[in-house]
Design a protein around this motif. Structure first.
Motif: not given
Length: 378
Positions: A236-245, A215-220, A226-232
């Motif tokens: 364990g079924k993935v209900l959604g996954q979203y990008v946190y800036p 997903d790319g480099p670490l912040p500087d 971009a970090s991912r937040i996942t809704h389970f």
């Protein structure tokens, strides 16, 4: 200690249940937080034969009127564990933190988690426990580990009984599998750092501290990440996954020194809304660290579900909406340390909500184990 009133340009309402009731679940709007006070635990405090420190997550167990706190000791000082405590406070003062119990976390075979030195490949896992939550259904414990990419150990989310016995593991998609070639999967020490039940208790949210390799480099200090937040679901079924800036790191480190920024904890407050602790550490030329902590509200309602997007580098997506709730630097405290836990507590006598944050001292004498208490004003 001064108790400043902090006005927040945000919209969340926090109402809390009392000690005999379940904690609050659905929140709508908050305009003000009032800082009540701070408590600390001594460095290298001993409790029931264990070394206290590394408190990386906190939650309120309303059924037992106790707080629970996960320790991120990788079984170096003592086996991986969580603590129970009583926090004495009211709307006027925060007077004490008293530990009431310590529980060893158990692997599926019933054994304690091994240290890195005792670990045998293919047998169990070295723990890096960074978050925990009390199950609203039965007061059992759910907890998350970052794993260890250098040892080929994947991050995990597990369910345990109150006595630490393993109940089940949350099935995870291949996206969270570590890769030795460092082309995909979680980076070392950048995996599951945040965990929260949804307001109805029927699902869980889990957050990565930083971006996956793909997903790319670490912040500087110049660029965010971009970090991912996942809704389970609970099975364990993935209900959604979203990008946190993630923000860019808010200061430049000294020459040759380290810096980082990432999600240190999350707390669901609605069907699509969460509070996010974003924490940066910047090492100065003298080797000391300055910590920057901001509390954000996010809304996933109009964000792109990226659960089937293998790499975010060239992808087109809409991230979560993000709004600053509180910059902890505005409190004017002598120290804002490595805050890694956040939880709602019991209702105050005036009916308002309480909110507690806790810091991870990394078992480092230069840091502190810090509890910060707030009243949430309507």
């Amino acid at each position: 200690m001064n108790k400043p009133l902090i006005t927040l340009a945000c919209g969340l309402a926090l109402t809390l249940a009392g000690c005999a009731e379940l904690p609050p679940r659905q929140q709508d709007a908050v305009t003000q937080l009032r800082f009540i006070g701070e408590q600390r635990l001594p460095w290298h405090m001993r409790y029931q034969g264990t070394l206290v420190g590394g408190l990386s997550g906190i939650d309120y167990d309303a059924a037992n009127d106790e707080w629970v706190m996960i320790c991120d000791d990788r079984s170096q000082h003592n086996p991986a564990r969580y603590y129970r405590a009583r926090l004495a406070f009211d709307q006027h003062a925060f007077t004490s933190v008293q530990l009431t119990g310590v529980t060893t976390m158990r692997q599926p075979d019933g054994s304690a988690y091994p240290s890195k030195e005792a670990y045998r490949p293919g047998v169990g896992a070295v723990p890096d426990l960074e978050a925990l939550r009390v199950d609203p259904r039965d007061a059992s414990i759910w907890y998350a580990s970052e794993g260890d990419a250098r040892l080929g150990l994947d991050p995990f989310v597990r369910h345990a009984a109150r006595d630490g016995r393993f109940v089940a593991g949350l099935p995870l998609p291949p996206l969270f599998t570590v890769a030795q070639d460092q082309r995909s999967g979680p980076r070392n020490n950048e995996a599951f750092e945040g965990l929260s039940f949804s307001p109805d208790g029927n699902s869980l949210w889990a957050s990565l501290e930083g971006p996956l390799y793909q997903d790319g480099p670490l912040p500087d200090p110049t660029h965010g990440a971009a970090s991912r937040i996942t809704h389970f679901s609970r099975d364990g079924k993935v209900l959604g996954q979203y990008v946190y800036p993630l923000d860019a790191i808010p200061a430049r480190p000294g020459p040759g020194m380290a810096s980082n920024n990432g999600i240190s904890e999350i707390l669901a407050i609605g069907d699509s809304k969460l509070l996010v602790l974003e924490r940066a550490g910047v090492q100065g030329a003298d080797g000391g660290y300055q910590t920057f902590v901001r509390l954000h509200e996010i809304d996933t309602a109009h964000a792109t579900d990226v659960q089937h997007t293998q790499s975010l580098k060239a992808a087109s997506y809409t991230p979560v909406r993000k709004r600053l709730v509180l910059d902890l630097a505005t409190l004017g405290l002598p120290v804002i340390d490595n805050l890694e836990g956040i939880a709602f507590g019991p209702r105050l006598a005036n009916g308002h909500a309480s909110l507690v944050l806790v810091s991870d001292d990394n078992f480092n004498q230069a840091q502190v184990t810090q509890f910060l208490l707030f009243e949430v004003l309507p």
